[in-house]
Design a protein around this motif. Structure first.
Motif, PDB file in Angstrom:
ATOM      1  N   GLN A 253      -0.114  -3.503 -49.885  1.00  0.00           N
ATOM      2  CA  GLN A 253       0.250  -2.086 -49.897  1.00  0.00           C
ATOM      3  C   GLN A 253      -0.097  -1.400 -48.581  1.00  0.00           C
ATOM      4  OE1 GLN A 253      -0.757  -0.315 -53.952  1.00  0.00           O
ATOM      5  NE2 GLN A 253      -1.555  -2.386 -54.126  1.00  0.00           N
ATOM      6  N   ARG A 254      -0.753  -2.114 -47.690  1.00  0.00           N
ATOM      7  CA  ARG A 254      -1.099  -1.536 -46.391  1.00  0.00           C
ATOM      8  C   ARG A 254      -0.062  -1.969 -45.354  1.00  0.00           C
ATOM      9  NH1 ARG A 254      -5.337   1.156 -46.901  1.00  0.00           N
ATOM     10  NH2 ARG A 254      -5.255   1.618 -44.684  1.00  0.00           N
ATOM     11  N   GLU A 255       0.000  -1.260 -44.249  1.00  0.00           N
ATOM     12  CA  GLU A 255       0.937  -1.628 -43.180  1.00  0.00           C
ATOM     13  C   GLU A 255       0.613  -3.032 -42.693  1.00  0.00           C
ATOM     14  OE1 GLU A 255       3.556  -0.298 -41.934  1.00  0.00           O
ATOM     15  OE2 GLU A 255       3.468   1.649 -42.924  1.00  0.00           O
ATOM     16  N   PRO A 256       1.625  -3.902 -42.461  1.00  0.00           N
ATOM     17  CA  PRO A 256       1.329  -5.248 -41.965  1.00  0.00           C
ATOM     18  C   PRO A 256       0.715  -5.199 -40.574  1.00  0.00           C
ATOM     19  CG  PRO A 256       3.678  -4.978 -42.421  1.00  0.00           C
ATOM     20  CD  PRO A 256       3.036  -3.648 -42.642  1.00  0.00           C
ATOM     21  N   PRO A 257      -0.368  -5.944 -40.330  1.00  0.00           N
ATOM     22  CA  PRO A 257      -0.943  -5.964 -38.984  1.00  0.00           C
ATOM     23  C   PRO A 257       0.009  -6.675 -38.016  1.00  0.00           C
ATOM     24  CG  PRO A 257      -2.099  -7.506 -40.449  1.00  0.00           C
ATOM     25  CD  PRO A 257      -1.071  -6.804 -41.282  1.00  0.00           C
ATOM     26  N   ALA A 258       0.119  -6.163 -36.784  1.00  0.00           N
ATOM     27  CA  ALA A 258       1.047  -6.780 -35.814  1.00  0.00           C
ATOM     28  C   ALA A 258       0.412  -8.022 -35.202  1.00  0.00           C
ATOM     29  CB  ALA A 258       1.372  -5.780 -34.714  1.00  0.00           C
ATOM     30  N   PRO A 259       1.057  -9.169 -35.345  1.00  0.00           N
ATOM     31  CA  PRO A 259       0.488 -10.390 -34.764  1.00  0.00           C
ATOM     32  C   PRO A 259       0.748 -10.477 -33.258  1.00  0.00           C
ATOM     33  CG  PRO A 259       2.418 -10.867 -36.107  1.00  0.00           C
ATOM     34  CD  PRO A 259       2.288  -9.384 -36.049  1.00  0.00           C
ATOM     35  N   PRO A 260       0.003 -11.327 -32.553  1.00  0.00           N
ATOM     36  CA  PRO A 260       0.168 -11.391 -31.093  1.00  0.00           C
ATOM     37  C   PRO A 260       1.403 -12.192 -30.669  1.00  0.00           C
ATOM     38  CG  PRO A 260      -1.525 -12.924 -31.826  1.00  0.00           C
ATOM     39  CD  PRO A 260      -1.048 -12.195 -33.043  1.00  0.00           C
ATOM     40  N   GLU A 261       1.827 -11.985 -29.450  1.00  0.00           N
ATOM     41  CA  GLU A 261       2.888 -12.797 -28.831  1.00  0.00           C
ATOM     42  C   GLU A 261       2.247 -14.046 -28.234  1.00  0.00           C
ATOM     43  OE1 GLU A 261       6.150 -11.745 -28.909  1.00  0.00           O
ATOM     44  OE2 GLU A 261       5.458 -10.069 -30.113  1.00  0.00           O
ATOM     45  N   MET A 262       3.062 -14.950 -27.654  1.00  0.00           N
ATOM     46  CA  MET A 262       2.471 -16.124 -26.973  1.00  0.00           C
ATOM     47  C   MET A 262       3.208 -16.374 -25.655  1.00  0.00           C
ATOM     48  SD  MET A 262       1.851 -20.058 -28.190  1.00  0.00           S
ATOM     49  CE  MET A 262       0.513 -19.882 -29.318  1.00  0.00           C
ATOM     50  N   SER A 263       2.453 -16.504 -24.578  1.00  0.00           N
ATOM     51  CA  SER A 263       3.068 -16.681 -23.256  1.00  0.00           C
ATOM     52  C   SER A 263       3.157 -18.166 -22.898  1.00  0.00           C
ATOM     53  CB  SER A 263       2.215 -15.978 -22.196  1.00  0.00           C
ATOM     54  OG  SER A 263       0.952 -16.641 -22.120  1.00  0.00           O
ATOM     55  N   MET A 264       3.925 -18.449 -21.863  1.00  0.00           N
ATOM     56  CA  MET A 264       4.014 -19.826 -21.344  1.00  0.00           C
ATOM     57  C   MET A 264       2.635 -20.312 -20.895  1.00  0.00           C
ATOM     58  SD  MET A 264       5.723 -22.490 -20.619  1.00  0.00           S
ATOM     59  CE  MET A 264       7.487 -22.241 -20.639  1.00  0.00           C
ATOM     60  N   GLU A 265       1.873 -19.405 -20.301  1.00  0.00           N
ATOM     61  CA  GLU A 265       0.532 -19.778 -19.838  1.00  0.00           C
ATOM     62  C   GLU A 265      -0.334 -20.241 -21.013  1.00  0.00           C
ATOM     63  OE1 GLU A 265      -1.377 -16.511 -17.940  1.00  0.00           O
ATOM     64  OE2 GLU A 265      -3.159 -17.684 -17.435  1.00  0.00           O
ATOM     65  N   GLN A 266      -0.244 -19.515 -22.129  1.00  0.00           N
ATOM     66  CA  GLN A 266      -1.027 -19.923 -23.310  1.00  0.00           C
ATOM     67  C   GLN A 266      -0.556 -21.271 -23.839  1.00  0.00           C
ATOM     68  OE1 GLN A 266      -0.192 -16.044 -25.164  1.00  0.00           O
ATOM     69  NE2 GLN A 266      -2.288 -16.120 -25.921  1.00  0.00           N
ATOM     70  N   MET A 267       0.764 -21.460 -23.836  1.00  0.00           N
ATOM     71  CA  MET A 267       1.292 -22.747 -24.309  1.00  0.00           C
ATOM     72  C   MET A 267       0.752 -23.883 -23.437  1.00  0.00           C
ATOM     73  SD  MET A 267       5.263 -21.802 -25.017  1.00  0.00           S
ATOM     74  CE  MET A 267       5.657 -20.269 -25.836  1.00  0.00           C
ATOM     75  N   LYS A 268       0.826 -23.671 -22.135  1.00  0.00           N
ATOM     76  CA  LYS A 268       0.389 -24.739 -21.216  1.00  0.00           C
ATOM     77  C   LYS A 268      -1.096 -25.020 -21.370  1.00  0.00           C
ATOM     78  CE  LYS A 268       4.110 -25.190 -18.117  1.00  0.00           C
ATOM     79  NZ  LYS A 268       4.700 -25.136 -16.815  1.00  0.00           N
ATOM     80  N   ALA A 269      -1.857 -23.977 -21.700  1.00  0.00           N
ATOM     81  CA  ALA A 269      -3.304 -24.183 -21.878  1.00  0.00           C
ATOM     82  C   ALA A 269      -3.588 -25.100 -23.079  1.00  0.00           C
ATOM     83  CB  ALA A 269      -3.993 -22.835 -22.055  1.00  0.00           C
ATOM     84  N   SER A 270      -2.664 -25.126 -24.041  1.00  0.00           N
ATOM     85  CA  SER A 270      -2.890 -25.969 -25.229  1.00  0.00           C
ATOM     86  C   SER A 270      -2.299 -27.375 -25.073  1.00  0.00           C
ATOM     87  CB  SER A 270      -2.239 -25.313 -26.452  1.00  0.00           C
ATOM     88  OG  SER A 270      -0.828 -25.424 -26.351  1.00  0.00           O
TER      89      SER A 270
END
Ligand code: DHE
Length: 684
Positions: A253-270
């Motif tokens: 019943q509460r507003e959905p929390p906005a999830p984060p985006e993901m950058s190429m840099e974050q992908m490469k870090a994983s």
């Protein structure tokens, strides 16, 4: 289901599930109450009835005229319930004890399972969804008021209630700990169907304008009991306690929390390469027939099992992503790419003596699909060159190097819906298939209803053709020639057909409720020629669509045959060109016996199932896969990871005789299975 069976089952939750009447009654009223009906003087019993409906969250399961947002489809529509009751009382099918309409309505509240009506707006009505202790949740006066109201309800149909700031402010509060718990559980269990932003897809939208009017009681009822259209009965199955369900209901019943985006840099870090390409074997190291391996999803273990299809030995259990979903093979079959719901892609080298993970990367937080490049021809050799992951959140797809999983390019799928042209912030990537004769992927963008033909010759400068189809594109597969691709637009009750050779839409075929084909099943119908078939989540039916416009033009792109099943809730269907059978499950049927029952239909006589049987004594039977020779069918028994002895297994049948050959026991929640040979060649 009897009319009224679910009438106030939310109210029963007051007693049975979790919501105390007192607490409901104590809830502060919205500061500006919505207009319900333009009536100046309201008889007291009507006020009492409206309060009783609200107290029970009845609108979560029923359509009730005059009751704001009473739009539920799990139970019968109560619009003309007294006329329906009068007719039912005269019918020989009636199994209750009532003699009058009033008695009938009261009986429906107090003993709901005495008579189960056949039609509910959301599908077949079900026994046992409204607990028998229902009447205890309401006082005799409240029951009488409901009965009086339903005998003479207001003329207008559902009265809609526009969301207001006051309604949003009325959302219940949660402690930080409860909020974080519910957020995680929503992501793990609910986002797949309802969307990360809760805008709805396979399941309905769960935004506060819809959830607040249903209230904690109504929402809890649905989470506890599930719905016949595929929502799991989380409470009944014991996944959540009553207290946890209440927390989830409040969270919704509460507003959905906005999830984060993901950058190429974050992908490469994983990104990790465990065995570089130059250190991998140049020929298969194993004497086993690796092309007959099955990669089995062990959903709740976060692993896949690599199983020898000849000996049934588990050669290795490989760690993959969270709640691992599906596997696809590289064009040669040598590599298996496994996608987890957490967006982690794992790459397994099947040529190694013991198949191991050679690379992994995370390209989003929520994903369902992965595919490879299969084209070899004048435009280049793309065999084992590229992989592509389709994400739910962030809504994008990512192209990766097929040898190392290095992320190369990200493409957002945000855009405008195919029909109303509204901006959608979360159009998720559903199924992806690779063309065999063009350097192209077919990428299905679910919420906006577009099918993208993505030419990958230059992965950094893509050519994308966006075909308009229908909203809620989900799963699908090729026809037998691999020229046409058929995909379910599930909540639109349609199958979209694309001609991949010509690069254009061919048809939108109407189907029963919520088609769910997996990749579908291709076979020759004795009357209509080549067809592709799908089961349905919301209807007990297999529909076959003609796929041979040249040889059988009258049947082409039409739903030419409906084969009835004992129940709805079907997820997967499978056949093989060498087989005389079509296999189908009913995994999400709320009846536990049907959920573990599988059926076969004879291709020669496809008007009804040839045989149905329980594949196990527990769990749910799900998904079929043939061995490379097309002589065996493997079925998963999807158990409960917390119940030793009932965690799950694979049952292997001889396809010719339908007799059981073997079981691979004690697997942790096996679901999908992907045979290397068949997956590379798209045999289904
Ligand atoms: Fe799946 C395929 C999405 C729940 C097992 N599933 C697919 C595809 C999509 C999808 C988009 C097509 C992939 C492709 O071909 O590229 N699945 C979703 C969901 O959004 C959904 C409904 C909810 C969720 O929260 O994830 C969902 N899926 C499930 C399950 O609960 C299943 C039964 C068990 C599990 O593993 O979690 C399940 N889905 C599968 C399987 C396939 C699949 C086995 C591939 C079938 C095939 O033969 O190709």
């Amino acid at each position: 289901m009897r009319p009224l069976t679910y009438l106030v089952f939310g109210a029963v939750l007051v007693v049975v599930v979790l919501v105390a009447c007192a607490r409901q009654a104590e809830a502060p009223p919205p500061t500006s109450a919505p207009t319900i009906r333009a009536v100046d003087t309201t008889p007291p019993s009507e006020d009492l009835a409206l309060a009783a409906f609200k107290k029970g969250g009845c609108g979560a399961c029923h359509i009730i005229p005059g009751v704001p947002n009473a739009r539920g489809t799990i139970g019968p529509d109560l619009t003309n319930i007294s006329q329906v009751a009068a007719l039912t009382l005269q019918s020989s099918d009636y199994t209750g004890k009532a003699k009058t309409i009033e008695e009938y309505l009261i009986e429906s509240i107090l003993e709901p399972d005495l008579f189960i009506a056949t039609h509910c707006p959301g599908g077949l009505c079900q026994k046992g969804i409204m607990p028998a202790s229902l009447g205890q949740g309401l006082s005799p006066e409240e029951r009488a008021a409901i009965v009086a109201y339903l005998q003479e309800p207001p003329a207008e149909a559902v009265v809609s209630e526009e969301p207001t700031a006051a309604v949003t402010e009325a959302a219940p509060t949660l402690s930080e700990e409860e909020f974080l718990w519910a957020k995680q559980v929503y992501f793990e269990r609910c986002a797949g169907c309802h969307g990360t932003l809760r805008k709805g897809a396979t399941g309905p939208a769960l935004t506060p304008d819809r959830t607040i009017p249903l209230g904690t009681a109504g929402l809890s009822a649905i989470i506890y009991n599930g719905t016949p259209r595929g929502m799991p009965d989380w409470g009944k199955q014991g996944f959540f306690t009553q207290e946890q369900i209440e927390v989830l209901a409040k969270f919704l019943q509460r507003e959905p929390p906005a999830p984060p985006e993901m950058s190429m840099e974050q992908m490469k870090a994983s990104w990790r390469v465990y065995v570089p390409p130059e250190q991998r074997p140049v020929a298969p190291e194993t004497a086993r027939d690796w092309q007959n391996y099955f990669i089995v999803t062990l959903r709740d273990a976060g692993k896949v099992a690599v199983v020898d299809g000849d000996t049934y030995e588990i050669i290795n259990n490989v760690d993959t992503g969270y709640a691992v979903h599906i596997t696809r093979m590289s064009a040669t079959g040598r590599y298996a790419y496994v996608i987890g719901r957490d967006g982690k892609l794992a790459m397994i080298d099947l040529w190694a003596e013991i198949p191991v993970k050679v690379a992994e990367v995370q390209v989003c937080y929520d994903a369902r699909s992965v595919e490879v490049s299969k084209y070899v021809g004048p435009e280049g050799d793309f065999t084992d060159k590229l992989a592509v992951v389709g994400c739910y959140w962030p809504p994008h797809f990512v192209i990766l190097d097929g040898q190392t999983l290095e992320p190369m390019h990200i493409v957002s799928t945000r855009g405008y819906t195919v029909d109303t042209r509204e901006y959608h912030p979360e159009p998720r990537v559903a199924s992806i298939v690779a063309s065999h004769f063009k350097p192209e992927w077919i990428i299905n963008v679910k919420e906006i209803g577009q099918i993208w033909l993505v030419n990958y010759v230059d992965p950094y400068a893509l050519q994308i053709k966006m075909l308009p189809a229908a909203r809620f594109l989900h799963d699908g597969g090729w026809d037998a020639t691999h020229r046409y691709f058929l995909v379910a637009a599930n909540q639109s009750n349609k199958v979209a057909v694309v001609d991949a050779r010509e690069g254009k839409m061919v048809a939108l075929v109407d189907t029963p409720k919520i088609p769910h084909p997996g990749r579908g099943a291709n076979w020759i119908d004795p009357e209509f020629g080549p067809v592709w078939s799908s089961g349905h989540l919301g209807d007990p039916a297999i529909v076959s669509i003609g796929t041979d416009p040249e040889g059988h033009p009258d049947a082409a792109w039409k739903a030419v045959r409906v084969t009835p099943l004992p129940g709805a809730g079907s997820l997967f269907i499978k056949t093989h060109p060498n087989s005389k059978w079509i296999w189908v499950d009913m995994t999400l049927n709320p009846d536990p016996v049907l959920a573990r029952t599988i059926c076969v239909i004879a291709k020669e006589k496809p008007d009804k199932p040839y045989r149905c049987w329980e594949a196990s004594a527990y769990g749910r039977a799900v998904h079929f896969e043939y061995n490379a020779a097309g002589t065996e069918v493997w079925v998963s028994i999807w158990g409960d990871a917390s119940k030793p002895g009932e965690t799950g297994e694979i049952v292997i049948y001889d396809d010719a005789t339908l007799t059981e050959k073997a079981r691979i026991p004690n697997m942790v929640t096996p679901t999908g299975k992907f045979n290397v040979y068949n997956t590379v060649r798209d045999i289904y």
